[in-house]
Scaffold this active site. Sequence first.
Site, PDB file in Angstrom:
ATOM      1  CG  MET A  65      19.950 -14.735 -18.850  1.00 29.71           C
ATOM      2  SD  MET A  65      19.252 -15.614 -20.262  1.00 29.71           S
ATOM      3  CE  MET A  65      19.009 -17.249 -19.540  1.00 29.71           C
ATOM      4  CB  CYS A  77      25.307  -6.255 -16.507  1.00 29.70           C
ATOM      5  SG  CYS A  77      23.617  -5.691 -16.810  1.00 29.70           S
ATOM      6  CG  ASN A 108      27.988 -16.213 -22.387  1.00 33.29           C
ATOM      7  OD1 ASN A 108      27.758 -15.076 -22.008  1.00 33.29           O
ATOM      8  ND2 ASN A 108      27.028 -17.022 -22.781  1.00 33.29           N
ATOM      9  NE  ARG A 156      21.350 -13.579 -26.678  1.00 29.49           N
ATOM     10  CZ  ARG A 156      21.487 -13.461 -28.000  1.00 29.49           C
ATOM     11  NH1 ARG A 156      20.485 -13.048 -28.738  1.00 29.49           N
ATOM     12  NH2 ARG A 156      22.642 -13.759 -28.588  1.00 29.49           N
TER      13      ARG A 156
END
Length: 329
Positions: free
Chosen positions: A33, A118, A222, A247
Amino acid sequence: MTATDTPTNATATVPALQLGERSIWPPVVLAPMAGVTNAPFRSLCRKFGPGLVYVNEMIMATGLVHGNRKTDTMLKFGPDEDFRSLQLYGSDPEMLGRAVHKLGQANAVDHIDLNFGCPAPKVTRRGGGAAVPLKRQLLHAIVTAAVTAGKEYGIPVTCKFRMGINDDLITFIETGLICEDAGAVAVALHARTAQQHYAPSAHWEAISQLKQAVKTIPVLGNGDIWSGEDAVKMISQTGCAGVVVGRGCLGRPWLFADLVSSINGENKRVNPNLFEVRKIMLRHAQLLVEYFENEDRAMRDIRKHMAWYLKGFSVPREIRSSLGMVDSL
């Protein structure tokens, strides 16, 4: 740090994740991240879950090849990291290959993940991240270049991607098959499109579909892993070979202890109180000062973590505000 017993009937049956010569058990990966998964944050996470895969921030291959100063700073690994994992992105196969060669020659990493997911416009505008899978031949060339270079140094290459750009441009099955054919040792699917970013809920059924299509390498899942129980559910429902967590661990590095416990079929969960969280916050700040060798820079970095650490706790607004503007240890 307190641990409590939480009743659960779920268990996950999966083998260890093999990345080159390293066997990872349980098969849990910290997702890279930007601005978060630097060496200090990874150090905190490893304290709670030793021996897992903790991926550094995403780095542009071109910047690495040309010796960009900011990129070189991001390449730092802690002295206690014995499995150094890094994510690269770019849209030029030659540049990806050169970046892997540079890392291999310097013995700088033990594992490389390629970013094809991304959704940030500044990345996709350059043809990188989630934009790459739209061009199948380019995708194959990029993965092949990285894998070929990595083999010279014993560096395994994995790939992480999303379901597609949007609901009209779904590419994840083809992407997984291309990565498999090009020599990636594992793939990870963030079960959302780039357009969805991080909402609504992840489509775990897509992970199942990818698992059925990709036959020879592990498929990791994920999306929406907020607890150890979530990880077990994902593995059980999709048949994936392990989980990638993003997250869910923001402000909660102890989540990795719960993930290890749940996948091992144990019931212990870490439930820190506010006093214990305060200690972790301070340690995080101290590690950032050591990392940046600059207290002012470290404090600017820790500010964004404050709201994550304090989420769910009853803390006066003025204290939250002051921590969000903190300027010294």
